[in-house]
Design a protein around this motif. Sequence first.
Motif, short mmCIF file in Angstrom:
data_model
loop_
_atom_site.label_atom_id
_atom_site.label_comp_id
_atom_site.label_asym_id
_atom_site.label_seq_id
_atom_site.Cartn_x
_atom_site.Cartn_y
_atom_site.Cartn_z
N ARG A 235 -3.41 15.29 18.18
CA ARG A 235 -4.36 16.28 18.68
C ARG A 235 -5.32 16.64 17.56
O ARG A 235 -4.91 16.87 16.42
CB ARG A 235 -3.60 17.53 19.15
CG ARG A 235 -4.49 18.61 19.76
CD ARG A 235 -3.63 19.70 20.38
NE ARG A 235 -2.87 20.42 19.39
CZ ARG A 235 -3.28 21.52 18.78
NH1 ARG A 235 -4.48 22.03 19.07
NH2 ARG A 235 -2.52 22.14 17.91
N HIS A 236 -6.61 16.70 17.88
CA HIS A 236 -7.59 16.97 16.84
C HIS A 236 -8.54 18.08 17.23
O HIS A 236 -8.79 18.33 18.41
CB HIS A 236 -8.39 15.69 16.51
CG HIS A 236 -9.17 15.16 17.66
ND1 HIS A 236 -8.62 14.31 18.60
CD2 HIS A 236 -10.46 15.33 18.04
CE1 HIS A 236 -9.53 13.97 19.49
NE2 HIS A 236 -10.66 14.59 19.18
N VAL A 237 -9.05 18.76 16.21
CA VAL A 237 -10.01 19.84 16.38
C VAL A 237 -11.17 19.56 15.43
O VAL A 237 -11.11 19.87 14.24
CB VAL A 237 -9.38 21.22 16.08
CG1 VAL A 237 -10.41 22.32 16.31
CG2 VAL A 237 -8.15 21.45 16.94
N ILE A 238 -12.22 18.95 15.97
CA ILE A 238 -13.41 18.60 15.19
C ILE A 238 -14.64 19.04 15.98
O ILE A 238 -14.83 18.59 17.11
CB ILE A 238 -13.49 17.09 14.92
CG1 ILE A 238 -12.22 16.61 14.20
CG2 ILE A 238 -14.72 16.75 14.08
CD1 ILE A 238 -12.15 15.10 14.01
N PRO A 239 -15.45 19.94 15.45
CA PRO A 239 -16.62 20.41 16.21
C PRO A 239 -17.62 19.29 16.47
O PRO A 239 -17.76 18.37 15.65
CB PRO A 239 -17.21 21.50 15.32
CG PRO A 239 -16.71 21.19 13.95
CD PRO A 239 -15.37 20.57 14.12
N GLU A 240 -18.29 19.37 17.60
CA GLU A 240 -19.27 18.35 17.97
C GLU A 240 -20.62 18.66 17.33
O GLU A 240 -21.07 19.81 17.33
CB GLU A 240 -19.42 18.33 19.50
CG GLU A 240 -20.25 17.20 20.03
CD GLU A 240 -20.34 17.21 21.55
OE1 GLU A 240 -20.62 16.14 22.13
OE2 GLU A 240 -20.11 18.28 22.15
N LYS A 241 -21.26 17.64 16.78
CA LYS A 241 -22.57 17.83 16.18
C LYS A 241 -23.61 18.13 17.27
O LYS A 241 -23.48 17.68 18.41
CB LYS A 241 -22.99 16.57 15.42
CG LYS A 241 -22.16 16.29 14.18
CD LYS A 241 -22.66 15.05 13.47
CE LYS A 241 -21.85 14.76 12.21
NZ LYS A 241 -22.32 13.54 11.52
N LYS A 242 -24.66 18.88 16.89
CA LYS A 242 -25.66 19.27 17.87
C LYS A 242 -26.38 18.06 18.48
O LYS A 242 -26.64 18.02 19.68
CB LYS A 242 -26.68 20.21 17.21
CG LYS A 242 -26.13 21.59 16.90
CD LYS A 242 -27.21 22.50 16.33
CE LYS A 242 -26.68 23.89 16.04
NZ LYS A 242 -27.73 24.80 15.47
N ASP A 243 -26.72 17.07 17.64
CA ASP A 243 -27.42 15.92 18.18
C ASP A 243 -26.52 15.08 19.08
O ASP A 243 -26.97 14.51 20.08
CB ASP A 243 -28.01 15.06 17.06
CG ASP A 243 -26.95 14.61 16.07
OD1 ASP A 243 -25.88 15.26 15.99
OD2 ASP A 243 -27.17 13.59 15.38
N HIS A 244 -25.22 15.04 18.78
CA HIS A 244 -24.29 14.34 19.65
C HIS A 244 -24.17 15.05 21.00
O HIS A 244 -24.13 14.40 22.05
CB HIS A 244 -22.90 14.26 19.01
CG HIS A 244 -22.86 13.36 17.81
ND1 HIS A 244 -21.71 13.10 17.11
CD2 HIS A 244 -23.84 12.66 17.18
CE1 HIS A 244 -21.98 12.28 16.10
NE2 HIS A 244 -23.26 12.02 16.12
N LYS A 245 -24.13 16.38 20.94
CA LYS A 245 -24.05 17.14 22.18
C LYS A 245 -25.30 16.95 23.02
O LYS A 245 -25.22 16.77 24.25
CB LYS A 245 -23.85 18.63 21.85
CG LYS A 245 -23.74 19.52 23.08
CD LYS A 245 -23.49 20.97 22.67
CE LYS A 245 -23.39 21.86 23.90
NZ LYS A 245 -23.14 23.28 23.51
#
Length: 311
Positions: A235-245
């Motif tokens: 299980r991982h917790v890595i925020p999504e980059k704005k450009d990826h979103k």
Amino acid sequence: MLSRGDLTDDEWAVLEPLLPVSNNQCGRWRDHRQVINGIIHRLSTGVQWRELPERFGPWKTVHKRHLLWSADGTWEMLLQHVQAVADAEGDIDWDVNVDSSSVRAHQHAAGAPKPAANTAHHLKGGAGRTGAGAGGGEPAAPAGGGGAAGEALGRSRGGLTTKIHLAAEGKCRPLSVVITPGQRADCIQFESVMDKIRVPRVGRGRPRRTPDSVAADKAYSNRKIRSYLRRRGIRHVIPEKKDHKAARLRRGSRGGRPPGFDKDRYKERNTVERVINKLKQFRSVATRYDKRGYVFRGTVTAAALLIWLRS
């Protein structure tokens, strides 16, 4: 605050049974405790080896012992033993956090000579070392050690730098360490850091290599890392980059679902930052003085060992 003084009796009782009692060339080793205390003094102060106080014995002995144990994996063996004991007692928090930190290299860290191809991984005098109990001598640098990049030195506007990539468990102790040139991207080294997590069992059984969860910052946000963690069932917790979103939203339903994100779990990521701060309390880690990359890795590993012994 982390103590950086000599080994206590309790700390020495942990290490003493694991250390070799003799070498193949000169009979018995000089007192390991005295030598390790000298290495700790140099770790803490960043003093030149030849400036070590006389109470630690000949400085060349202390220096060569550190080179030897950095080359043959003794420091890593000691670290893994301490980790194994802690895991057997249920004292490791397997919610792991990953990050990196750049270290400025002193000008004396540059200029390491390129080793001959036929002497790589061998000691001066011929015999190679594969274990902690092998004979004495001064180790040669591993293959590929010539040049700044081969010695984990990177060039930037600020000069020479080295980057420490590490994974930390939830109680602010390092689980694995990888050393690279300072310009290397964090995400490229993620799998290497994770693959180096290896905590042996005290009894029978395979070493534990899989954490319960992993948290990292946006520098590690990419499909390759997420796929790697999914394959291993982590299980991982890595925020999504704005450009990826933004790219995902533009694709509509074809963009897929957003990655899961646990805000409360992500707050625990500060533990890896605190581990970096602990490591950099040692001046020989905060500023790199070692010419050889494998020696600096041994320096960082010895500091990590002290953090475990004194946590």
